[in-house]
Design an enzyme around this catalytic site. Structure first.
Site, PDB file in Angstrom:
ATOM      1  N   ARG A  10      -3.005  16.451   6.668  1.00  0.00           N
ATOM      2  CA  ARG A  10      -3.616  15.012   6.909  1.00  0.00           C
ATOM      3  C   ARG A  10      -3.114  14.371   8.020  1.00  0.00           C
ATOM      4  NH1 ARG A  10      -2.515   9.408   5.770  1.00  0.00           N
ATOM      5  NH2 ARG A  10      -3.827   8.704   4.376  1.00  0.00           N
ATOM      6  N   HIS A  57       0.860  -1.274  -0.072  1.00  0.00           N
ATOM      7  CA  HIS A  57      -0.059  -0.006  -0.033  1.00  0.00           C
ATOM      8  C   HIS A  57       1.018   1.157  -0.093  1.00  0.00           C
ATOM      9  CE1 HIS A  57       0.848  -0.925   4.241  1.00  0.00           C
ATOM     10  NE2 HIS A  57       0.985   0.213   4.449  1.00  0.00           N
TER      11      HIS A  57
HETATM   12  O1  LIG Z   1      -1.499   7.029   6.523  1.00  0.00           O
HETATM   13  C1  LIG Z   1      -1.752   6.055   5.852  1.00  0.00           C
HETATM   14  O2  LIG Z   1      -2.892   5.985   5.298  1.00  0.00           O
HETATM   15  C2  LIG Z   1      -0.737   4.796   5.625  1.00  0.00           C
HETATM   16  C3  LIG Z   1       0.580   5.080   6.365  1.00  0.00           C
HETATM   17  C4  LIG Z   1       1.238   3.797   6.151  1.00  0.00           C
HETATM   18  O3  LIG Z   1       1.350   2.909   5.144  1.00  0.00           O
HETATM   19  C5  LIG Z   1       2.340   3.461   7.157  1.00  0.00           C
HETATM   20  O4  LIG Z   1       2.820   4.228   8.072  1.00  0.00           O
HETATM   21  O5  LIG Z   1       2.961   2.372   7.008  1.00  0.00           O
HETATM   22 FE   LIG Z   2       2.083   0.991   5.877  1.00  0.00          FE
END
Ligand SMILES: O=C(O)CCC(=O)C(=O)O
Ligand SMILES: [Fe+3]
Length: 660
Positions: A615, A605
């Site tokens: 955000r 992701h």
């Molecule tokens: O903030 C998000 O939506 C994802 C953050 C993420 O994937 C992480 O910090 O590993």
């Molecule tokens: Fe992550």
């Protein structure tokens, strides 16, 4: 000499002659002999496999008998029946040993080692270079390098070959690929391909590895003597040899799971692959309406009723594939367990050293006296346990009032993913955002820093411990700091239930993160706020492999992000395939929304660029291993309940939590 012994002896002499020619600078001869030795090695391995297959049925019979001997029988009896019943005779005969005089065998483990480290390809590479056969030299260099990736000289050679005229990318072939075929399909998600992976897995496992153990552990000559002492020594050494054979076989798991060129085995390869299978087949049966899960049904149906397709036709036809697979796995598991039983017997009674390479071994296989450091109770069958070690089953119930499932695996187009809404109220989001703002204004490690991921955003982070400190310094409300902890707990309980995790989940790390678009620096941005990654392993998109090795946080099992606001542009979370490119789903953040997913390779992701505003999200990671729960977090919860006048938070200890 006949059979494998003849081949072994030929391998030895051809290889030695090849190496001699090499050092004598006779390049053509060296090439011919080295190639011949590689061919001979392949024939030898083929023949051994054949022997193994032919003797296999006898073998499984003997093993199952031995399993019964573990309790209530003495060492001597066990050894005696083992020695006499084992199908070693079959193997020995097949491998040509029975007609070879003991003590005159050209058996050299050195030569096996030489080939297992692919050293002949190192000689070949130089040889072909000298003969100006560059394409062959490139293939030999590549084949060697795959198994010796830290060999800098070979890396340089490969670079040189790449630049040479007449050499193309296709020339860099792994000539030993045949034995590692299962890796080719390892990253495929589709069920058919998964089946082919399993097929290759078992083939490589039993053919390329287990069979070779037979050779390494052939018993000693038949000179057992007649007096009691020499008989005992004889039996003891026989038992030790047989145990090394079994332990060699057990370690095949690690060998099969170690990709050529990697140092570490992919942990629990089989369970991880089962996660791919995803039990997609088992979905739709929640704990509520069916207290026997489909896995149970399949296991139960396949193994307790011989004509299961009649007795439970509809189920089995839907799940035939999975049942078939489970049948395969059951065979594998039960064979492995028989071996483990004997090995643990050896550890307990014969001081044999064996470290179990599997995480799924059930407790009752381990003798009482060795269980001390063993894992806690597990009520599942071995197969079940194997399935559940790394498998989370999405689709469980959400019991909290006001919380809804906004997106499930289907909507998110993947495995073990969920989006829940209503997990936090507007007021709670406000409070946490306030906390983040204060933390940013008083400055912490991240203040004003550019994001570690992109120069177009700044990044602020706040850990639970830092929040507690701020509260103790009177900069934020105690209750706001406490809220961070409460939200983490709330998410933990929800996801534990939704993913039907059979083991407890512990919070491993919590981080409140805000990403802010740097004004005037957003034009034509092509980068991401957070590049595509997998939370618990190092994703290698080119090979679609994910390496569970540090610096990845390998103990994270489940990831969750609680979003706090939506007044910004961009900043969507997205999931991809293992190529890190093909987007499979997107999630738009908003206050009270939680996205939860398993931290492993099924869930690469990233976050799209935040092009306006700020955000903020609370990122949470959970682990099944108690050892890796967040000590800092537990301690800070303690200290937050102590009065701030007590000084530094860490010096305040509270008695009601089981820390340390
Ligand atoms: O903030 C998000 O939506 C994802 C953050 C993420 O994937 C992480 O910090 O590993
Ligand atoms: Fe992550």
């Amino acid at each position: 000499l006949s059979g494998t012994m003849a081949l072994h002896s030929r391998l030895f002499s051809v290889y030695v002659a090849g190496v001699r020619a090499y050092f004598g600078g006779e390049w053509s001869r060296a090439a011919e002999l080295l190639e011949k030795s590689i061919e001979t090695k392949q024939s030898l391995f083929r023949l051994r496999r054949q022997c193994h297959d032919d003797c296999l049925s006898a073998g499984s019979h003997a093993l199952s008998r031995l399993g019964e001997l573990r309790t209530g029988s003495g060492v001597r009896e066990t050894c005696t029946s083992w020695v006499t019943d084992r199908p070693a005779e079959c193997l020995r005969f097949c491998m040509g040993r029975s007609i070879t005089p003991a003590g005159q065998l050209p058996v050299s483990t050195d030569i096996e080692y030489e080939f297992s480290t692919r050293n002949p390809y190192n000689f070949l590479q130089v040889t072909y270079y000298k003969l100006e056969k560059l394409r062959k030299a490139a293939a030999a260099a590549h084949t060697y390098f795959v198994a010796n990736p830290s060999h800098l000289e070979m890396r340089n050679n490969i670079e040189k070959y790449r630049r040479m005229k007449g050499v193309t990318d296709e020339d860099f072939q792994d000539r030993e690929l045949e034995n590692e075929k299962h890796w080719v399909s390892v990253e495929q998600h589709e069920i058919q391909l998964f089946l082919s992976f399993m097929g290759e897995y078992f083939k490589v496992h039993s053919h390329s590895c287990r069979v070779q153990c037979e050779v390494a552990s052939q018993p000693m000559p038949e000179d057992r003597g007649t007096d009691g002492i020499s008989m005992s020594i004889f039996l003891y050494s026989r038992a030790a040899l047989s145990l090394s054979l079994l332990s060699c076989r057990q370690y095949c798991v690690t060998q099969v799971a170690t990709r050529p060129g990697r140092i570490s085995a992919q942990e629990d390869l089989l369970p991880t692959q089962l996660e791919h299978l995803h039990i997609a087949q088992f979905k739709g049966q929640t704990a509520e309406n069916n207290d026997k899960s489909s896995v149970d049904q399949c296991y139960f149906t396949t193994y307790t009723t011989p004509n299961y397709s009649e007795s439970n036709g509809s189920f089995v036809s839907d799940h035939l594939f999975v049942c078939f697979l489970i049948q395969e796995i059951v065979g594998y598991v039960s064979r492995s367990l028989e071996e483990k039983k004997l090995l643990y017997f050896g550890v307990e009674n014969l001081d044999f050293k064996f470290i179990d390479p599997d995480l799924w071994t059930p407790e009752d296989v381990v003798p009482e006296s060795l269980r001390e450091s063993w894992r806690g109770e597990c009520p599942f069958s071995p197969v079940h346990r194997l399935l559940l070690v790394s498998v989370l089953l999405s689709g469980g119930v959400i019991r909290q009032v006001g919380v809804t499932i906004a997106m499930d695996d289907d909507l998110l187009n993947g495995t073990n993913r969920v989006v829940l809404d209503g997990v936090a109220t507007e007021k709670e989001c406000e409070k946490i955002l306030q906390l983040a703002a204060v933390a940013a204004s008083v400055g912490d490690g991240y203040r004003g820093r550019r994001s570690p991921h992109t120069p177009h955003e700044t990044f602020e982070g706040l850990t639970v411990l830092r929040a507690v400190k701020l509260a103790q310094e009177g900069l934020v409300n105690q209750s706001d700091a406490q809220l961070l902890h409460e939200l983490g707990e709330r998410v933990r309980v929800l996801l534990h239930s939704y993913f039907r995790s059979p083991s407890a989940l512990f919070i491993s790390f919590t981080h409140l993160v805000c990403r802010t678009a740097v004004e005037g620096e957003q034009e034509g941005r092509l980068d991401l706020s957070h590049p595509v990654h997998v939370d618990n392993c190092l994703l290698e998109p080119e090979t679609k492999q994910c390496w569970k090795e540090p610096p990845a946080f390998i103990h994270r099992d489940l990831s969750a992000i609680l979003y706090l606001n939506d007044n910004f542009d961009g900043g969507e979370l997205f999931f991809t395939n293992r190529d890190a490119k093909t987007v499979t789903a997107q999630v738009k953040p908003g206050c009270g929304r939680v996205v939860g997913f398993s931290s492993g390779p099924v869930n690469p992701h990233g976050v799209t660029a935040v092009t306006r505003g700020r955000r903020c999200a609370l990122a949470l990671w959970f682990t099944k291993e108690k050892l890796y729960r967040d000590m800092v977090r537990i301690m800070s919860r303690c200290s937050s309940s102590c009065s701030s006048s007590s000084g530094r938070p860490v010096s305040c200890w509270c008695r009601d939590t089981r820390v340390g």
